[in-house]
Design a protein around this motif. Structure first.
Motif, PDB file in Angstrom:
ATOM      1  N   SER A 150     -41.793   2.209  47.339  1.00 55.75           N
ATOM      2  CA  SER A 150     -40.844   1.777  48.349  1.00 55.75           C
ATOM      3  C   SER A 150     -40.417   2.660  49.539  1.00 55.75           C
ATOM      4  O   SER A 150     -39.909   2.370  50.523  1.00 55.75           O
ATOM      5  CB  SER A 150     -39.395   1.650  47.453  1.00 55.75           C
ATOM      6  N   ASN A 186     -39.610   3.274  54.544  1.00 51.97           N
ATOM      7  CA  ASN A 186     -38.839   4.166  55.388  1.00 51.97           C
ATOM      8  C   ASN A 186     -39.455   4.964  56.033  1.00 51.97           C
ATOM      9  O   ASN A 186     -39.095   6.216  56.323  1.00 51.97           O
ATOM     10  CB  ASN A 186     -37.721   4.733  54.452  1.00 51.97           C
ATOM     11  N   THR A 197     -37.602  -8.670  51.190  1.00 51.29           N
ATOM     12  CA  THR A 197     -36.110  -8.580  50.923  1.00 51.29           C
ATOM     13  C   THR A 197     -35.467  -7.844  51.941  1.00 51.29           C
ATOM     14  O   THR A 197     -34.165  -8.031  52.301  1.00 51.29           O
ATOM     15  CB  THR A 197     -36.103  -7.666  49.545  1.00 51.29           C
ATOM     16  N   GLN A 198     -35.971  -6.736  52.392  1.00 53.95           N
ATOM     17  CA  GLN A 198     -35.203  -5.892  53.615  1.00 53.95           C
ATOM     18  C   GLN A 198     -34.917  -6.877  54.823  1.00 53.95           C
ATOM     19  O   GLN A 198     -34.203  -6.713  55.468  1.00 53.95           O
ATOM     20  CB  GLN A 198     -36.329  -4.636  53.864  1.00 53.95           C
ATOM     21  N   ASP A 217     -32.171  -8.425  54.313  1.00 51.31           N
ATOM     22  CA  ASP A 217     -30.900  -7.811  54.002  1.00 51.31           C
ATOM     23  C   ASP A 217     -30.647  -7.079  55.313  1.00 51.31           C
ATOM     24  O   ASP A 217     -29.404  -6.842  55.720  1.00 51.31           O
ATOM     25  CB  ASP A 217     -31.121  -6.640  53.116  1.00 51.31           C
ATOM     26  N   GLN A 218     -31.441  -6.682  56.172  1.00 43.90           N
ATOM     27  CA  GLN A 218     -31.411  -5.765  57.327  1.00 43.90           C
ATOM     28  C   GLN A 218     -32.075  -6.479  58.368  1.00 43.90           C
ATOM     29  O   GLN A 218     -32.982  -5.990  58.985  1.00 43.90           O
ATOM     30  CB  GLN A 218     -32.054  -4.381  57.444  1.00 43.90           C
ATOM     31  N   LYS A 244     -42.182  -0.464  60.669  1.00 39.56           N
ATOM     32  CA  LYS A 244     -40.661  -0.937  60.643  1.00 39.56           C
ATOM     33  C   LYS A 244     -40.212  -0.678  62.181  1.00 39.56           C
ATOM     34  O   LYS A 244     -40.081   0.524  62.548  1.00 39.56           O
ATOM     35  CB  LYS A 244     -40.003  -0.044  59.673  1.00 39.56           C
TER      36      LYS A 244
END
Ligand code: ADP
Ligand code: MG
Length: 376
Positions: free
Chosen positions: A88, A92, A135-136, A139-140, A231
């Protein structure tokens, strides 16, 4: 373990991550044991194992690691306990690396690649990356993600692009932000797991074909898969973070000179020993936590991994070992590299399986249960 938590969770700004070390013992295979001696190593608990002390059969050597995976451990369990927790972080902008270490035949490729029926760390980690990205993104909504791969081999201290098989030795450089880069290395964008599969499988076959021609080259080269996640913020200030995950099937750790492997030229075994030897120095240095110079630049492998091993990166080394006596010295060497602690215990090695009478003269082959031994 209290001291370990203290190192990893230290509040200091110059935090250096330890490399977690797990050991995986593969199942005993009759075919690998011509003499029918039975296993010489076995698990004792979730962090410990014991091995026969060849110097003194009334003793065993017990070793402790961050994690021990016994022969019944499934691919899923290895992934969940040793790999999933670090994946994970690459969403980030952090880096991570997973290595399979150990002698040829001990299960490195099984652990990393696995088979159709029992997929290993690589397919599971890539699936997990896509799962987290989906998923991210949900969500974001402010952030978008792009995933890509590179795949290379380090052979004889040469960096070769497995996605572009005719390429020459590639250089390793560091950019102004101290990111390690390989100019000219193929980077392929991936939109899904099946996309990954499409690119990875033929490239792996490339490696296997080369290996049969070149005298089991695959056991003497490091296969390095890189998964990169970028990202990007869709709105100003349009920030961007890049995270890298290295998944590495290392060359066999056996001493090619000692085993007298005839097809191997000295230069070649020297090069393998150099990069593995440097890796062991780097890991020791990081785990000792004493500061000091980490010798990343001493080999191609460690130079390549410099930004993804130690520092703020998350790393795990899975040391694969085999239980048969013919691997004894290679197992012993691998364990000494991997262990957090080692101690001699004054009791004979206990077999889990009964041996036939032809082996009963073997000093370590006494058929006593562990309960009997505890009672002594
Ligand atoms: P390495 O890559 O270290 O040389 P391999 O992964 O090729 O070793 O493993 C050697 C053999 O043992 C292969 O036939 C592999 O399928 C088998 N093997 C390794 N680990 C396991 C395991 N945990 N369970 C079942 N079979 C295994
Ligand atoms: Mg292999």
């Amino acid at each position: 373990m209290a001291h370990r938590v203290a190192v990893n969770d230290a509040a200091g700004s110059k935090r250096t991550s330890r490399v977690r070390v797990a050991v995986r013992l593969r199942p005993y295979m009759d075919k690998q044991d011509e003499k029918g001696e039975g296993p010489c190593v076995r698990g004792l608990g979730p962090q410990t194992l014991e091995i026969v002390n060849w110097r003194n059969a009334t003793e065993t050597l017990q070793y402790q690691f961050d994690a021990f995976h016994g022969e019944k451990t499934t691919q899923q369990e290895v992934f969940l306990s040793s790999v999933k927790p670090i994946v994970s972080h690459i969403l980030n902008g952090q880096n991570a690396s997973v290595f399979a270490y150990g002698p040829t035949g001990a299960g490195k490729t099984h652990t990393m690649l696995g088979s159709q029926e029992q997929p290993g760390v690589i397919p599971r980690a890539v699936r997990e990356v896509f799962h987290l990205v989906r998923t991210q993104e949900k969500d974001q909504g402010e952030w978008g993600f792009s995933v890509g791969m590179s795949y290379l081999e380090i052979y004889n201290e040469k960096v070769l692009d497995l996605l572009s098989p005719n390429s020459q030795d590639l250089p390793i450089r560091e950019d102004k932000d101290k990111n390690i880069i390989i100019p000219g290395l193929t980077h392929t964008s991936l939109s899904s797991f099946s996309d990954f599969h499409t690119h990875f499988v033929p490239a792996s076959l490339n490696r296997t074909t080369a290996s049969t021609k070149l005298n089991q080259r695959s056991s003497r080269s490091h296969a390095v898969l890189l998964i990169k996640v970028v990202k990007s913020q869709r709105v100003p200030p349009n920030r961007q973070q890049t995270g890298k995950l290295y998944l590495v099937d290392l060359a066999g750790s056996e001493d090619n000179r000692r085993t007298g492997n005839q097809g191997i030229r000295l230069k070649e075994s020297g090069a393998i020993n150099l990069s593995l030897f440097t890796l062991s120095k780097v890991v020791d240095c990081l785990n000792a936590g004493t500061g000091g110079r980490v010798p990343y630049r001493d080999s191609k492998l460690t130079r390549l991994l410099q930004d993804s091993l130690g520092g703020s990166a998350h790393s795990v080394m899975i040391t694969n070992i085999a239980p048969e006596y013919k691997y004894y010295f290679d197992t012993f060497t691998a364990l000494n590299f991997a262990a957090k602690s080692k101690h001699v215990v004054n009791r004979p090695f206990v077999r889990e399986t009964m041996l036939d009478s032809t082996n009963s003269q073997h000093p370590v082959a006494r058929k006593r249960t562990s309960e009997e031994l505890e009672a002594e």
